[in-house]
Design a protein around this motif. Structure first.
Motif, PDB file in Angstrom:
ATOM      1  N   GLN A  63      -7.488   8.338   7.405  1.00 53.94           N
ATOM      2  CA  GLN A  63      -8.400   9.487   7.395  1.00 53.94           C
ATOM      3  C   GLN A  63      -9.853   8.999   7.244  1.00 53.94           C
ATOM      4  OE1 GLN A  63      -7.585  11.808   3.921  1.00 53.94           O
ATOM      5  NE2 GLN A  63      -8.874  13.549   4.527  1.00 53.94           N
ATOM      6  N   ARG A  64     -10.023   8.017   6.376  1.00 53.32           N
ATOM      7  CA  ARG A  64     -11.340   7.451   6.119  1.00 53.32           C
ATOM      8  C   ARG A  64     -11.917   6.782   7.369  1.00 53.32           C
ATOM      9  NH1 ARG A  64     -13.593   2.344   4.001  1.00 53.32           N
ATOM     10  NH2 ARG A  64     -14.948   2.760   2.223  1.00 53.32           N
TER      11      ARG A  64
ATOM     12  N   GLN B 161     -16.308   9.341  13.098  1.00 54.95           N
ATOM     13  CA  GLN B 161     -16.927  10.631  13.431  1.00 54.95           C
ATOM     14  C   GLN B 161     -18.405  10.638  13.031  1.00 54.95           C
ATOM     15  OE1 GLN B 161     -15.463  13.873  11.071  1.00 54.95           O
ATOM     16  NE2 GLN B 161     -16.094  15.439  12.555  1.00 54.95           N
ATOM     17  N   ASP B 162     -18.684  10.088  11.837  1.00 50.68           N
ATOM     18  CA  ASP B 162     -20.062  10.043  11.346  1.00 50.68           C
ATOM     19  C   ASP B 162     -20.952   9.202  12.262  1.00 50.68           C
ATOM     20  OD1 ASP B 162     -22.102  10.535   9.348  1.00 50.68           O
ATOM     21  OD2 ASP B 162     -21.814   8.464   8.678  1.00 50.68           O
ATOM     22  N   ARG B 163     -20.358   8.182  12.878  1.00 53.65           N
ATOM     23  CA  ARG B 163     -21.133   7.276  13.747  1.00 53.65           C
ATOM     24  C   ARG B 163     -21.006   7.631  15.227  1.00 53.65           C
ATOM     25  NH1 ARG B 163     -19.207   1.764  10.653  1.00 53.65           N
ATOM     26  NH2 ARG B 163     -20.279   2.213   8.684  1.00 53.65           N
TER      27      ARG B 163
ATOM     28  N   ALA C 218       0.386   7.360   0.424  1.00 54.34           N
ATOM     29  CA  ALA C 218      -0.813   8.188   0.187  1.00 54.34           C
ATOM     30  C   ALA C 218      -2.087   7.393   0.492  1.00 54.34           C
ATOM     31  CB  ALA C 218      -0.818   8.680  -1.253  1.00 54.34           C
ATOM     32  N   LEU C 219      -2.075   6.119   0.074  1.00 54.77           N
ATOM     33  CA  LEU C 219      -3.258   5.293   0.310  1.00 54.77           C
ATOM     34  C   LEU C 219      -3.428   4.996   1.807  1.00 54.77           C
ATOM     35  CD1 LEU C 219      -5.658   3.802  -0.877  1.00 54.77           C
ATOM     36  CD2 LEU C 219      -4.194   1.807  -1.227  1.00 54.77           C
TER      37      LEU C 219
ATOM     38  N   TYR D 112      -4.823   7.959   3.358  1.00 53.54           N
ATOM     39  CA  TYR D 112      -6.235   8.037   2.987  1.00 53.54           C
ATOM     40  C   TYR D 112      -7.070   7.112   3.868  1.00 53.54           C
ATOM     41  CZ  TYR D 112     -10.540   7.817   0.315  1.00 53.54           C
ATOM     42  OH  TYR D 112     -11.861   7.870  -0.046  1.00 53.54           O
ATOM     43  N   LYS D 113      -6.588   5.878   4.024  1.00 53.04           N
ATOM     44  CA  LYS D 113      -7.374   4.896   4.775  1.00 53.04           C
ATOM     45  C   LYS D 113      -7.513   5.265   6.249  1.00 53.04           C
ATOM     46  CE  LYS D 113      -7.469   1.001   1.713  1.00 53.04           C
ATOM     47  NZ  LYS D 113      -7.203  -0.418   1.437  1.00 53.04           N
TER      48      LYS D 113
ATOM     49  N   TYR E  67     -18.751   7.900   1.753  1.00 52.08           N
ATOM     50  CA  TYR E  67     -17.573   8.439   2.445  1.00 52.08           C
ATOM     51  C   TYR E  67     -16.464   8.730   1.432  1.00 52.08           C
ATOM     52  CZ  TYR E  67     -19.640   6.642   6.831  1.00 52.08           C
ATOM     53  OH  TYR E  67     -20.463   6.382   7.894  1.00 52.08           O
TER      54      TYR E  67
ATOM     55  N   ILE F  45      -8.981   4.178  -5.262  1.00 52.31           N
ATOM     56  CA  ILE F  45      -8.410   5.393  -4.669  1.00 52.31           C
ATOM     57  C   ILE F  45      -7.106   5.801  -5.362  1.00 52.31           C
ATOM     58  CG2 ILE F  45      -7.527   6.471  -2.550  1.00 52.31           C
ATOM     59  CD1 ILE F  45     -10.593   5.864  -2.580  1.00 52.31           C
ATOM     60  N   GLU F  46      -6.191   4.855  -5.523  1.00 55.31           N
ATOM     61  CA  GLU F  46      -4.894   5.230  -6.096  1.00 55.31           C
ATOM     62  C   GLU F  46      -5.011   5.772  -7.523  1.00 55.31           C
ATOM     63  OE1 GLU F  46      -2.781   1.610  -4.750  1.00 55.31           O
ATOM     64  OE2 GLU F  46      -1.400   3.011  -3.783  1.00 55.31           O
TER      65      GLU F  46
ATOM     66  N   MET G   7       0.852  -1.203   0.000  1.00 54.46           N
ATOM     67  CA  MET G   7       0.000   0.000   0.000  1.00 54.46           C
ATOM     68  C   MET G   7       0.883   1.247   0.000  1.00 54.46           C
ATOM     69  SD  MET G   7      -3.020   1.153   2.665  1.00 54.46           S
ATOM     70  CE  MET G   7      -3.276  -0.485   3.337  1.00 54.46           C
ATOM     71  N   SER G   8       0.582   2.204  -0.879  1.00 53.63           N
ATOM     72  CA  SER G   8       1.368   3.435  -0.931  1.00 53.63           C
ATOM     73  C   SER G   8       1.128   4.252   0.329  1.00 53.63           C
ATOM     74  CB  SER G   8       0.957   4.260  -2.152  1.00 53.63           C
ATOM     75  OG  SER G   8      -0.323   4.811  -1.950  1.00 53.63           O
TER      76      SER G   8
ATOM     77  N   ILE H 117     -13.463   2.477  -2.940  1.00 53.57           N
ATOM     78  CA  ILE H 117     -12.204   2.301  -2.203  1.00 53.57           C
ATOM     79  C   ILE H 117     -11.174   1.537  -3.039  1.00 53.57           C
ATOM     80  CG2 ILE H 117     -13.044   0.227  -0.991  1.00 53.57           C
ATOM     81  CD1 ILE H 117     -10.838   2.852   0.698  1.00 53.57           C
TER      82      ILE H 117
ATOM     83  N   PHE I  78     -13.043   9.329   9.712  1.00 54.79           N
ATOM     84  CA  PHE I  78     -14.228   9.985   9.148  1.00 54.79           C
ATOM     85  C   PHE I  78     -15.488   9.155   9.447  1.00 54.79           C
ATOM     86  CE2 PHE I  78     -16.197  11.507   4.882  1.00 54.79           C
ATOM     87  CZ  PHE I  78     -16.656  12.681   5.445  1.00 54.79           C
ATOM     88  N   ILE I  79     -15.376   7.864   9.233  1.00 54.73           N
ATOM     89  CA  ILE I  79     -16.512   6.973   9.494  1.00 54.73           C
ATOM     90  C   ILE I  79     -16.841   6.978  10.987  1.00 54.73           C
ATOM     91  CG2 ILE I  79     -17.282   4.548   9.462  1.00 54.73           C
ATOM     92  CD1 ILE I  79     -15.720   4.193   6.839  1.00 54.73           C
TER      93      ILE I  79
ATOM     94  N   LEU J 185     -14.583  12.152   0.424  1.00 57.87           N
ATOM     95  CA  LEU J 185     -13.140  12.286   0.678  1.00 57.87           C
ATOM     96  C   LEU J 185     -12.366  12.554  -0.604  1.00 57.87           C
ATOM     97  CD1 LEU J 185     -12.510   9.472   3.328  1.00 57.87           C
ATOM     98  CD2 LEU J 185     -12.334  11.953   3.694  1.00 57.87           C
TER      99      LEU J 185
ATOM    100  N   GLN K 205      -6.459   9.216  -7.305  1.00 58.80           N
ATOM    101  CA  GLN K 205      -5.500  10.211  -6.797  1.00 58.80           C
ATOM    102  C   GLN K 205      -4.507  10.591  -7.908  1.00 58.80           C
ATOM    103  OE1 GLN K 205      -4.036   8.225  -3.223  1.00 58.80           O
ATOM    104  NE2 GLN K 205      -5.401   9.428  -1.904  1.00 58.80           N
TER     105      GLN K 205
ATOM    106  N   HIS L  26     -26.375   9.384   7.331  1.00 56.22           N
ATOM    107  CA  HIS L  26     -25.069   9.855   7.788  1.00 56.22           C
ATOM    108  C   HIS L  26     -25.094  11.326   8.160  1.00 56.22           C
ATOM    109  CE1 HIS L  26     -23.582   6.007   6.471  1.00 56.22           C
ATOM    110  NE2 HIS L  26     -24.149   6.199   5.285  1.00 56.22           N
ATOM    111  N   PRO L  27     -25.304  11.625   9.450  1.00 56.90           N
ATOM    112  CA  PRO L  27     -25.465  13.032   9.858  1.00 56.90           C
ATOM    113  C   PRO L  27     -24.247  13.899   9.516  1.00 56.90           C
ATOM    114  CG  PRO L  27     -25.329  11.555  11.792  1.00 56.90           C
ATOM    115  CD  PRO L  27     -25.468  10.688  10.578  1.00 56.90           C
ATOM    116  N   LYS L  28     -23.066  13.380   9.699  1.00 56.15           N
ATOM    117  CA  LYS L  28     -21.858  14.173   9.427  1.00 56.15           C
ATOM    118  C   LYS L  28     -21.743  14.472   7.931  1.00 56.15           C
ATOM    119  CE  LYS L  28     -18.206  16.303  10.452  1.00 56.15           C
ATOM    120  NZ  LYS L  28     -18.394  17.579  11.175  1.00 56.15           N
ATOM    121  N   LEU L  29     -22.080  13.472   7.109  1.00 53.91           N
ATOM    122  CA  LEU L  29     -21.955  13.666   5.665  1.00 53.91           C
ATOM    123  C   LEU L  29     -22.999  14.662   5.161  1.00 53.91           C
ATOM    124  CD1 LEU L  29     -21.182  10.044   4.394  1.00 53.91           C
ATOM    125  CD2 LEU L  29     -19.681  11.760   5.408  1.00 53.91           C
TER     126      LEU L  29
END
Lengths: 531, 531
Positions: free
Chosen positions: A11-12, A18-20, A4-5, A8-9, B390, B352-353, A1-2, B349, A15-16, B394, B356, B409-412
């Motif tokens: 962060q994702r 936070q949403d829940r 950057a990826l 990303y993962k 998500y 992603i690469e 996995m890079s 998902i 994010f999930i 992102l 990007q 999804h309240p945050k989204l």
């Protein structure tokens, strides 16, 4: 996995999370035991396995099954699953939304009624092959001197709209209509909703409510007779206990001022209903204690209900009646509600003044009877039924019965979360009454992700044929990949937390539940080893 | 009214207003003209009248109709309503979500194809009475030296899996199967979804998507031939303009690298597709100008799309292709998307690469191609399809195709509101593809009450048989008492505001729309006088 990826993962995932973040199971998540985490994994594994095996089996009778599908069709598959077997043993907490008249299954109710020669049946037409599906029986217990010994309801000599003995009507039911078993089938099908009705002939909200309402007109004549009423209560409590429910707040309909007594006279007032309720409940508690199972049943309290077709000025009689009952039975009256089809009956806004008077009269009398109002059991947007949610909250409702439409209202969801107004959500009821076509379409995930407390409820298990709460928990668990065992635990805890039990009663109920939950988790782990 | 009740009602009105305060129509509400307010009242009055008259008429074919009911069943009622007649004249703004291959109705597409003797048809079995409902035709244009003059597809001498001339297959279609009209019916029904399929045989998401996908396999062979493609574009633009749509962003599927040219050879590259698109669009604009109607059509830009079954490493070819096209046709490429059934194809998902890389390559090449990603077209909760929302956010998607599951999804929802990420909501598509059973069950009110910009879209009007946007606007208007004329105006404005038009183009589009909106309001007031 890079890199950057990977970034990303990460962060994702945040994010999930936070949403829940508002989900109520988070409260207990931090202190989950390693055993609960393991049991949760087992449940998810079995669910995934069953989703790709048993739920993928096409058959002629169920051409394309899926988890969370229409309950009345999918039920025969559900009962074959391991998840169902496990959930049947789950301690469910409290049942906070159930209409008393629909809490015993139809066969059992008829069985209770057939023991009494006082009960009579009446039909508007002689029952024949042609009309058997549309002619509905009415029942009533009569005083001994009015007992009828005439012909049964399929007999050509029967005079429409006259009473016939239920036993005789059954015994003499036309053999070409199935004889006595045909009678049972006819009566029971008038008290339940079958799949052909829900998903075929009555597949709209308007039509299914017509059928639904008619089931109550049939069963009420059997239930409103003290000897049946007494055993009906017992049956309801026992079947709930067997399903793992430890506390119940049934809504009892006090619209009729009197019930028919043992003597066949309609003269038994509300206070005697409660005396009987109290006595049966205590007998059940006593029996449980004898079996060393007293921790499994805390008791039951009644939500006093009347129906939304009464005129606003009539409501004062009921609220005064409710206050009087609360003063006599402070441990038994747990709330007040107005019930019925919100889409066609009066909106709450019609009852503001009598409900405000009810609250000021409570202060005068020094009693506290929380409102526990039905609201938003509708697909309407901005209709009177939808607007009921505003009124329920403005009136200070402690919980909301259904609150199905609340997901449309961001401000109201915020208020429910902040003030702790729980929703009594009835998944199977909502689906059979056609608010949703299947469980994956149900708005429960919206409620949960907005952090609103939810108590899963069965609403009218007798009419829908799903006694207890196991099926409701089942439908919820299999319709969401977010939901797991700990989510179900949070729902059960909320049902106790948002019940109208007193503080000490609640503490005991929660303690007992936690102990049973621990044992349930041990059981899942043992079962999981076989998987 | 008592003082207490008056206070209550004032408080209630403020409460409702607060709950609805995020709705986007509020932006324009303060500057509504008296005429618009009057027209809104007229629309609400007609809607209420039709709800209690035309929508209450029971019939054997539609036993219990209701506003917002299943479109394919209710359509015959909709077209009889005054609301429909009025909405047909509404300026709709932009159409931001439509799959190009499904933007012309099936009969018209077949009519275009029948003009060309190069087009041939192929079936895996001789078509008979027994198999006609399941055997699907494949089409292709062939080079002249490969034209086939053999038997048609119902002929006993036909060899399965060989090509037959479309004209000859039609002319010789077995008379017992309806002859040439039977051929038309057979081909068209393979390109559309009918009510018996949507609400009967294919009444689950999985099954309806199988049918849905098969319609594209049939139509693509007719569309991917330059002479048909050319007229198909024209037909799509003209029918959209007639419906009051002034700007379009179709998603064109660039999965195949070549299209079949006039000579029957599959050698026409993507840049020529765009040259043709540009030419036809300009011809349509020219024609509109000649008619003095140039204000009704701003133009169209393409969202470059490929399908979510390609391997992640294959995506680079498409993104590079898209960048090259954007450099050559900066005015034509408006975005990039990956399409297909989210419930079964790869989740975002996985990509992603390459996505990007696509974004960094754009910076290198100095172009800007916004992502306009499908996400959340699902009933799943926490499934890969649901989680796509998500990733879409992102990845910085400019709009979300569908976003059906975002209401969970309240945050989204907060992010969409704050960043101005619009949802392309396709009411009729969602219902036919069984995400919702009827419009009152659709989550659109949740999106609107959370203040998310929404562009109503038709998705696949050819397949669903609802050209233009009138039917989608109709279903939305009749399913909510909150929604009125000004809500529809706000939706149309948002479709322009959240389009990928340049600033100056957008200004012109909005100005033209406002002028037409004013005339539309005048028209409603005149119509209202007759009511």
């Amino acid at each position: 996995m890079s890199a950057a990826l990977a970034t990303y993962k990460a962060q994702r995932a945040a994010f999930i999370e936070q949403d829940r973040s508002l989900r109520r199971e988070n409260i207990w998540k931090a202190r989950r035991s390693p055993e609960e985490i393991k049991a949760d994994e087992i449940i998810r594994k079995i669910r995934a396995k069953e989703a790709s095996t048993i739920w993928k089996q096409e058959s002629d009778s169920i051409p394309h099954p899926f988890p969370g599908m229409e309950f009345l069709t999918g039920r025969s598959i559900i009962v074959k699953t391991k998840i169902y077997e496990i959930l049947a043993k789950m301690p469910k907490g409290a049942l906070l939304h159930a209409h008393f008249d629909a809490t015993v299954n139809a066969e059992k109710l008829l069985e209770l009624a057939l023991k009494h020669e006082a009960i009579h049946v009446r039909v508007p037409q002689i029952v024949t092959m042609e009309n058997i599906k549309s002619v509905l029986p009415s029942f009533r217990a009569l005083p001994r001197n009015e007992f009828v010994h005439g012909p049964g309801v399929t007999d050509q000599r029967y005079t429409p709209d006259t009473w016939a003995s239920i036993q005789r009507a059954r015994d003499t039911f036309d053999p070409s209509l199935g004889g006595p078993e045909g009678f049972d089938k006819w009566v029971c099908s008038a008290m339940i909703i079958n799949p052909a009705e829900a998903y075929g002939t009555h597949n709209t909200i308007t039509k299914i409510w017509q059928k639904f309402t008619s089931t109550f007109l049939v069963s009420t004549g059997l239930i409103r007779y003290i000897p049946v009423f007494t055993e009906f209560i017992r049956e309801f409590l026992l079947s709930s206990i067997e399903d793992g429910i430890s506390y119940i707040e049934p809504r009892i309909n006090f619209l009729s001022r009197y019930m028919v007594g043992k003597d066949g006279l309609e003269n038994v007032p509300h206070r005697e209903w409660l005396l009987i309720f109290d006595r049966v409940m205590n007998e059940v508690k006593e029996d449980m204690k004898k079996k060393g199972r007293e921790d499994e049943f805390i008791g039951a309290k009644v939500i006093y209900s009347t129906i939304r077709f009464i005129a606003p000025e009539e409501l004062d009689w009921y609220t005064e009646d409710c206050i009087a009952l609360k003063k006599e039975f402070p441990h038994l009256i747990a709330g007040f509600d107005l019930v019925g089809d919100e889409n066609v009956l009066r909106p709450l806004i019609d009852y503001i003044e009598p409900l405000q008077r009810f609250q000021s009269r409570q202060r005068e009398e020094g009693v506290d009877i929380p409102l526990v109002l039905h609201a938003g059991e509708t697909l309407g947007d901005g209709t009177e039924a939808d607007d009921n949610v505003y009124d329920a909250i403005l009136l200070g409702t402690k919980r909301i019965g259904h609150g199905y439409s609340i997901v449309k209202h961001p401000k109201l969801m915020e208020i429910c979360r902040e003030r702790g107004i729980a929703l009594e959500v009835c998944p199977i009821s909502n689906e059979i009454l056609r608010l949703t076509s299947s469980m994956p379409m149900h708005p429960l995930p919206i409620m949960m992700n907005n952090g609103i407390p939810v108590a899963l409820s069965s609403d009218d298990p007798g009419t829908f044929g799903h006694m207890g709460l196991t099926f409701d928990y089942y439908q919820v668990l299999v319709s969401s990949e977010v939901t797991g065992l700990s989510t179900l635990g949070a729902l059960a805890r909320d049902s106790i937390e948002y019940s109208n039990l007193g503080d000490e009663e609640k503490r005991v109920a929660m303690k007992n539940w936690e102990e049973r939950w621990g044992k349930f988790i041990e059981y899942i782990i043992v079962e999981g080893e076989g998987e």
